[in-house]
Design a protein around this motif. Structure first.
Motif, PDB file in Angstrom:
ATOM      1  N   PRO A 242       1.337  -1.502  -0.384  1.00  0.00           N
ATOM      2  CA  PRO A 242      -0.163  -0.034  -0.151  1.00  0.00           C
ATOM      3  C   PRO A 242       0.472   0.947   0.287  1.00  0.00           C
ATOM      4  O   PRO A 242       1.987   1.151   0.299  1.00  0.00           O
ATOM      5  CB  PRO A 242      -0.793  -0.151   1.366  1.00  0.00           C
ATOM      6  N   GLU A 243       0.185   2.547  -0.408  1.00  0.00           N
ATOM      7  CA  GLU A 243       1.345   4.147  -0.324  1.00  0.00           C
ATOM      8  C   GLU A 243       1.608   4.146   1.399  1.00  0.00           C
ATOM      9  O   GLU A 243       2.674   4.305   1.514  1.00  0.00           O
ATOM     10  CB  GLU A 243       0.332   4.846  -1.310  1.00  0.00           C
ATOM     11  N   LYS A 244       0.673   3.411   2.040  1.00  0.00           N
ATOM     12  CA  LYS A 244       0.999   3.644   3.085  1.00  0.00           C
ATOM     13  C   LYS A 244      -0.008   2.882   3.990  1.00  0.00           C
ATOM     14  O   LYS A 244      -1.123   2.004   3.965  1.00  0.00           O
ATOM     15  CB  LYS A 244       0.368   5.105   4.089  1.00  0.00           C
ATOM     16  N   GLY A 245       0.727   2.738   5.230  1.00  0.00           N
ATOM     17  CA  GLY A 245       0.216   1.068   6.384  1.00  0.00           C
ATOM     18  C   GLY A 245      -1.380   1.652   6.649  1.00  0.00           C
ATOM     19  O   GLY A 245      -1.298   2.892   7.016  1.00  0.00           O
ATOM     20  N   GLU A 246      -2.295   0.827   7.516  1.00  0.00           N
ATOM     21  CA  GLU A 246      -3.149   0.740   8.013  1.00  0.00           C
ATOM     22  C   GLU A 246      -3.446   1.025   9.446  1.00  0.00           C
ATOM     23  O   GLU A 246      -1.977  -0.189   9.737  1.00  0.00           O
ATOM     24  CB  GLU A 246      -4.249   0.099   7.402  1.00  0.00           C
ATOM     25  N   VAL A 247      -3.929   1.839  10.070  1.00  0.00           N
ATOM     26  CA  VAL A 247      -3.975   0.884  11.584  1.00  0.00           C
ATOM     27  C   VAL A 247      -4.481  -0.014  12.479  1.00  0.00           C
ATOM     28  O   VAL A 247      -6.294  -0.354  11.685  1.00  0.00           O
ATOM     29  CB  VAL A 247      -4.323   1.940  12.298  1.00  0.00           C
ATOM     30  N   LEU A 248      -3.581  -0.689  12.421  1.00  0.00           N
ATOM     31  CA  LEU A 248      -4.512  -2.397  13.075  1.00  0.00           C
ATOM     32  C   LEU A 248      -5.749  -2.078  14.440  1.00  0.00           C
ATOM     33  O   LEU A 248      -4.793  -1.856  15.336  1.00  0.00           O
ATOM     34  CB  LEU A 248      -3.757  -3.618  12.546  1.00  0.00           C
ATOM     35  N   PRO A 249      -6.161  -3.207  13.868  1.00  0.00           N
ATOM     36  CA  PRO A 249      -6.352  -3.338  16.415  1.00  0.00           C
ATOM     37  C   PRO A 249      -5.547  -3.826  17.110  1.00  0.00           C
ATOM     38  O   PRO A 249      -5.648  -4.473  16.680  1.00  0.00           O
ATOM     39  CB  PRO A 249      -7.849  -3.681  15.559  1.00  0.00           C
ATOM     40  N   ILE A 250      -5.765  -3.766  17.892  1.00  0.00           N
ATOM     41  CA  ILE A 250      -4.345  -4.364  19.276  1.00  0.00           C
ATOM     42  C   ILE A 250      -5.088  -5.190  19.306  1.00  0.00           C
ATOM     43  O   ILE A 250      -5.838  -6.071  19.420  1.00  0.00           O
ATOM     44  CB  ILE A 250      -3.880  -3.048  19.991  1.00  0.00           C
ATOM     45  N   GLY A 251      -3.939  -6.688  19.450  1.00  0.00           N
ATOM     46  CA  GLY A 251      -4.262  -7.928  20.048  1.00  0.00           C
ATOM     47  C   GLY A 251      -5.425  -8.803  18.594  1.00  0.00           C
ATOM     48  O   GLY A 251      -6.021  -9.833  19.888  1.00  0.00           O
ATOM     49  N   LYS A 252      -5.513  -8.418  17.733  1.00  0.00           N
ATOM     50  CA  LYS A 252      -6.588  -8.522  16.266  1.00  0.00           C
ATOM     51  C   LYS A 252      -5.506 -10.018  15.350  1.00  0.00           C
ATOM     52  O   LYS A 252      -5.249  -9.028  14.884  1.00  0.00           O
ATOM     53  CB  LYS A 252      -7.839  -7.897  16.422  1.00  0.00           C
ATOM     54  N   GLY A 253      -6.463 -10.883  15.608  1.00  0.00           N
ATOM     55  CA  GLY A 253      -5.334 -11.680  14.595  1.00  0.00           C
ATOM     56  C   GLY A 253      -6.452 -11.596  13.115  1.00  0.00           C
ATOM     57  O   GLY A 253      -7.677 -10.992  12.944  1.00  0.00           O
ATOM     58  N   ARG A 254      -6.010 -12.599  12.328  1.00  0.00           N
ATOM     59  CA  ARG A 254      -7.352 -12.609  11.057  1.00  0.00           C
ATOM     60  C   ARG A 254      -7.392 -14.071  10.539  1.00  0.00           C
ATOM     61  O   ARG A 254      -6.468 -14.854  10.817  1.00  0.00           O
ATOM     62  CB  ARG A 254      -6.968 -12.300   9.827  1.00  0.00           C
ATOM     63  N   ILE A 255      -8.225 -14.616  10.016  1.00  0.00           N
ATOM     64  CA  ILE A 255      -8.026 -15.801   9.593  1.00  0.00           C
ATOM     65  C   ILE A 255      -8.050 -16.236   7.414  1.00  0.00           C
ATOM     66  O   ILE A 255      -8.419 -14.959   7.058  1.00  0.00           O
ATOM     67  CB  ILE A 255      -9.786 -16.585   9.522  1.00  0.00           C
ATOM     68  N   VAL A 256      -6.771 -16.563   7.479  1.00  0.00           N
ATOM     69  CA  VAL A 256      -7.198 -15.895   6.022  1.00  0.00           C
ATOM     70  C   VAL A 256      -7.108 -17.170   4.910  1.00  0.00           C
ATOM     71  O   VAL A 256      -6.932 -17.223   4.238  1.00  0.00           O
ATOM     72  CB  VAL A 256      -5.030 -15.823   6.061  1.00  0.00           C
ATOM     73  N   ARG A 257      -7.103 -18.617   5.508  1.00  0.00           N
ATOM     74  CA  ARG A 257      -8.261 -19.374   5.430  1.00  0.00           C
ATOM     75  C   ARG A 257      -8.914 -20.442   6.098  1.00  0.00           C
ATOM     76  O   ARG A 257      -8.385 -21.195   7.791  1.00  0.00           O
ATOM     77  CB  ARG A 257      -6.680 -20.460   4.710  1.00  0.00           C
ATOM     78  N   GLU A 258      -9.971 -20.404   5.655  1.00  0.00           N
ATOM     79  CA  GLU A 258     -10.907 -21.275   6.159  1.00  0.00           C
ATOM     80  C   GLU A 258     -11.738 -22.130   5.855  1.00  0.00           C
ATOM     81  O   GLU A 258     -11.815 -21.811   4.949  1.00  0.00           O
ATOM     82  CB  GLU A 258     -11.921 -20.092   6.546  1.00  0.00           C
ATOM     83  N   ALA A 259     -11.702 -23.516   6.817  1.00  0.00           N
ATOM     84  CA  ALA A 259     -12.020 -24.861   6.437  1.00  0.00           C
ATOM     85  C   ALA A 259     -13.574 -24.739   6.747  1.00  0.00           C
ATOM     86  O   ALA A 259     -13.821 -25.022   7.572  1.00  0.00           O
ATOM     87  CB  ALA A 259     -11.042 -25.082   6.076  1.00  0.00           C
ATOM     88  N   SER A 260     -13.914 -25.695   6.068  1.00  0.00           N
ATOM     89  CA  SER A 260     -16.060 -25.697   6.822  1.00  0.00           C
ATOM     90  C   SER A 260     -15.190 -27.175   7.418  1.00  0.00           C
ATOM     91  O   SER A 260     -14.761 -28.199   6.835  1.00  0.00           O
ATOM     92  CB  SER A 260     -16.209 -26.334   5.197  1.00  0.00           C
ATOM     93  N   GLN A 261     -16.009 -27.685   8.676  1.00  0.00           N
ATOM     94  CA  GLN A 261     -15.713 -28.372   9.186  1.00  0.00           C
ATOM     95  C   GLN A 261     -14.579 -29.152   9.564  1.00  0.00           C
ATOM     96  O   GLN A 261     -13.483 -30.220   9.456  1.00  0.00           O
ATOM     97  CB  GLN A 261     -16.718 -29.980   8.916  1.00  0.00           C
ATOM     98  N   PRO A 262     -13.623 -28.001   9.976  1.00  0.00           N
ATOM     99  CA  PRO A 262     -11.422 -28.274  10.209  1.00  0.00           C
ATOM    100  C   PRO A 262     -11.153 -29.220  10.923  1.00  0.00           C
ATOM    101  O   PRO A 262     -12.107 -29.509  11.967  1.00  0.00           O
ATOM    102  CB  PRO A 262     -11.377 -26.974  10.265  1.00  0.00           C
ATOM    103  N   LYS A 263     -10.253 -30.242  10.892  1.00  0.00           N
ATOM    104  CA  LYS A 263      -9.671 -30.960  11.300  1.00  0.00           C
ATOM    105  C   LYS A 263      -8.442 -30.743  12.055  1.00  0.00           C
ATOM    106  O   LYS A 263      -8.337 -30.956  13.048  1.00  0.00           O
ATOM    107  CB  LYS A 263      -9.281 -32.481  10.401  1.00  0.00           C
ATOM    108  N   VAL A 264      -7.976 -29.609  11.366  1.00  0.00           N
ATOM    109  CA  VAL A 264      -6.850 -29.097  12.016  1.00  0.00           C
ATOM    110  C   VAL A 264      -6.539 -27.503  11.758  1.00  0.00           C
ATOM    111  O   VAL A 264      -6.956 -26.977  10.804  1.00  0.00           O
ATOM    112  CB  VAL A 264      -5.448 -29.549  10.892  1.00  0.00           C
ATOM    113  N   GLY A 265      -6.302 -27.078  12.803  1.00  0.00           N
ATOM    114  CA  GLY A 265      -5.520 -25.661  13.175  1.00  0.00           C
ATOM    115  C   GLY A 265      -4.744 -25.198  13.081  1.00  0.00           C
ATOM    116  O   GLY A 265      -4.284 -25.123  13.759  1.00  0.00           O
ATOM    117  N   ILE A 266      -3.593 -24.165  12.380  1.00  0.00           N
ATOM    118  CA  ILE A 266      -2.798 -23.756  12.287  1.00  0.00           C
ATOM    119  C   ILE A 266      -2.799 -22.031  12.818  1.00  0.00           C
ATOM    120  O   ILE A 266      -3.112 -21.265  11.523  1.00  0.00           O
ATOM    121  CB  ILE A 266      -2.213 -24.123  11.059  1.00  0.00           C
TER     122      ILE A 266
END
Length: 643
Positions: free
Chosen positions: A490-514
């Motif tokens: 980006p031209e400039k970064g965005e301010v992130l909410p402190i202490g919040k992660g993100r799901i980058v790949r979500e599976a239906s009925q997952p067996k494994v979480g990384i």
């Protein structure tokens, strides 16, 4: 690749003992061949070039005069030691320098008896040398201990602490100040070299010792007057050294560190002198000496990749993405343009941290404090007290030297200092002394310190923006050496909410979480694809924050999967350990969840390529898949599918 240089005299040198009978002319010839050999070797391997070129003659003279390894020779800032390695039986391996299984780029006790003390950072030699000197005295031995300090090392407070201690003791220690930037020395010449030889000679020392005996018998004003006369006389002929004299050292110098006809007799005098207490010999050298490209650009040729000996052109591989260091500099500049309270601090690494670029645009808002990380941290704390937004940019391994100040001067007081931690994780050829593997463990144990670990270069820009906006206490963000992964910026970064992660790949009925922290995200996503192909749906989260981490995200994920794996490029005791503690305290392990952490092993990782080191540490996608499958094999019951 150029043909190896002709080195007929060097070819006869198997150990320092072979230097003993050589004439001055032969020693000069040897120095020339040694310099050529070092240039050729580093052109093949990459490494630290300039500092070693500056001490070629000094190295030859030291091994000619002293009886190493019985006489203990300590090299401060171990990257000065390449000529030393060539002369001490390691020439046949010098072209394995910094390669996997090859020679270390620094002094290393396990590598050779000629390396009595290991050094990857700076300013430790006088302290170590004093300890060795006292140990020698306590053991009734009489060998010499020589500490060679320089290449900026005298800017660190530890060196002065050691000088102060050594000067108050009678233990004999020889300190050689390799002054390679003229920051201390006046111009040297024939007269200065002659006077240094005189001052280090037995007749001069004998006269001084006799005078000392005489004045000690006359108390009061006569004794003080005699001392002032001696100091005045030494000041007239030496032209410097007052600080070292006041600290209790016998000062000799400055002398030309590239003239063996001056170095050898002065070192012989210093070795033979029977004066009690420490001696400091001030030697002036030129960084990069004897290789024109390195002489003209000592900063550029301080540490180099492989290069062409004839042209000096560096053989850097083409980059597919900008470096993390470069992205940090770009992001900080963008923030500084919008906020005049943003300032930056570096500890003698403006180029290494990217702050040279920041300084070109904001020269009044960047501060290089020298090799003094403790001071850098508390200096940043003072700036924060004054209402500014200091970014203290340090290598991860160097921040370790300022940890006490981080705890007491910043975190305990809740001051909003921003720590930009470069070279986090594994760093490749510099090896164990420079890996940034401990920061997550020593940072996440501190109360009220926000710790971020961006997954790619775009996330790094967001981390910088978040740091600028965060005025409610200290914040640190860590990022690796080398190139990013090639994501759009980006031209400039965005301010992130402190202490919040993100799901980058979500599976239906997952067996494994990384749950990945930092730049292991790409391997985590690849592992998820492989697991999914094997019939094991996998969700991947990017934690973003090691502290405070996203407890809601972890709790939700733990309730859906059979196996939860954390992945980080850090030592045990970091992010994964805190997640395990949370899962245990919340009772989330009681229902059969299998939790696993993947970290760097609890050992020091030797120098190699970063890819080989990651493989050795079992942090690749393949290893994540194996870890998940092994955990699933021990799972006796599966969780019911989420509604």
């Amino acid at each position: 690749m150029s043909q190896r240089p002709s080195t007929p005299l060097l070819d006869t040198i198997q150990s320092p003992a072979d230097l003993k009978g050589l004439s001055l002319d032969a020693l000069n010839t040897l120095a020339g061949e040694l310099r050529a050999e070092m240039i050729d070797a580093v052109s093949c391997t990459g490494g630290h070039l300039g500092a070693g070129l500056g001490v070629v003659e000094l190295t030859v003279a030291l091994h000619h005069v002293f009886n190493t390894p019985d006489d203990q020779l300590i090299w401060d800032v171990g990257h000065q030691c390449y000529p030393h390695k060539i002369l001490t039986g390691r020439r046949d391996r010098i072209r394995t320098l910094r390669q996997g299984g090859g020679l270390s780029g620094f002094t290393n006790r396990s590598e050779s008896p000629y390396d009595p003390f290991g050094a990857g950072h700076s300013s430790t030699s006088i302290s170590a040398g004093l300890g060795m000197s006292v140990a020698r005295d306590l053991g009734g031995k009489d060998h010499n201990v020589i500490a060679v300090i320089g290449d900026g090392s005298m800017s660190a407070g530890m060196a002065y602490e050691a000088l102060n201690n050594a000067g108050s003791m009678d233990s004999r220690l020889i300190v050689i100040l390799n002054d390679n930037d003229m920051s201390i020395a006046p111009p040297v010449g024939a007269m200065s070299n002659y006077l240094s030889r005189l001052l280090s000679s037995k007749p001069w020392l004998s006269v001084r010792n006799l005078a000392k005996e005489v004045v000690n018998r006359f108390p009061g004003p006569l004794e003080r007057a005699a001392k002032r006369v001696d100091e005045y006389a030494r000041g007239m002929v030496s032209g410097g050294g007052t600080l070292f004299e006041e600290l209790g050292f016998y000062y000799v110098g400055p002398i030309d560190g590239h003239r063996l006809e001056h170095l050898v007799p002065v070192l012989e005098n210093v070795r033979a002198a029977d004066a009690d207490g420490p001696v400091l010999l001030h030697v002036v050298t030129q960084k990069g000496r004897g290789y024109a490209p390195a002489e003209e650009a000592p900063d550029k040729y301080h540490g180099v990749s492989r290069f062409d000996v004839v042209t000096g052109a560096l053989n850097k591989p083409k980059s597919n993405a900008p470096s993390y260091t470069g992205v940090f500099a770009k992001a900080l500049i963008a923030e500084a343009e919008a906020d005049d309270k943003v300032v930056a601090i570096t500890a003698a690494m403006p180029g290494g941290t990217g702050l040279d670029k920041f300084g070109e645009l904001f020269p009044d808002r960047v501060f290089d404090v020298g090799i003094a990380e403790q001071h850098a941290v508390t200096f940043a704390a003072g700036l924060a007290c004054g209402g500014y937004k200091p970014f203290c940019a340090l290598y991860s391994s160097f921040l370790q030297r300022g940890y006490d100040q981080l705890v007491h001067d910043v975190v305990l007081q809740g001051l909003p200092v921003r720590f930009a931690i470069d070279r986090a994780g594994l760093v490749g050829a510099d090896g164990a002394t420079h890996h940034g593997t401990f920061d997550l463990a020593f940072l996440t144990c501190l109360p009220n310190l926000v710790v971020m670990s961006p997954a790619d270069e775009a996330e790094l820009m967001h981390a910088v923006a978040t740091a600028v906006a965060h005025d409610d206490g200290p914040l640190a963000f860590r990022y690796p050496r080398g190139e990013g992964v090639g994501v759009p910026l980006p031209e400039k970064g965005e301010v992130l909410p402190i202490g919040k992660g993100r799901i980058v790949r979500e599976a239906s009925q997952p067996k494994v979480g990384i749950v990945s922290l930092g730049t292991r995200l790409a391997d985590s996503l690849k592992a998820a694809e492989e697991l999914a192909a094997q019939g094991l749906p996998t969700t991947v989260a990017d934690a973003r924050f090691a502290k405070p981490f996203d407890r809601d995200m972890i709790r939700d994920l733990a309730g859906k999967v059979d196996v939860l794996i954390t992945v980080e490029e850090g030592s045990p005791g970091g992010f994964g350990a805190h997640v395990l503690e949370f899962l245990s305290s919340e009772g989330l392990l009681d229902g059969g969840l299998k939790a696993r952490t993947m970290t760097i092993p609890d050992t020091f990782i030797e120098h190699d390529t970063p890819a080989n080191q990651i493989e050795q540490c079992a942090l690749t996608a393949r290893h994540i898949v194996t870890r998940a499958r092994d955990a699933l094999d021990t799972t006796t019951t599966s969780k019911p599918a989420s509604a």
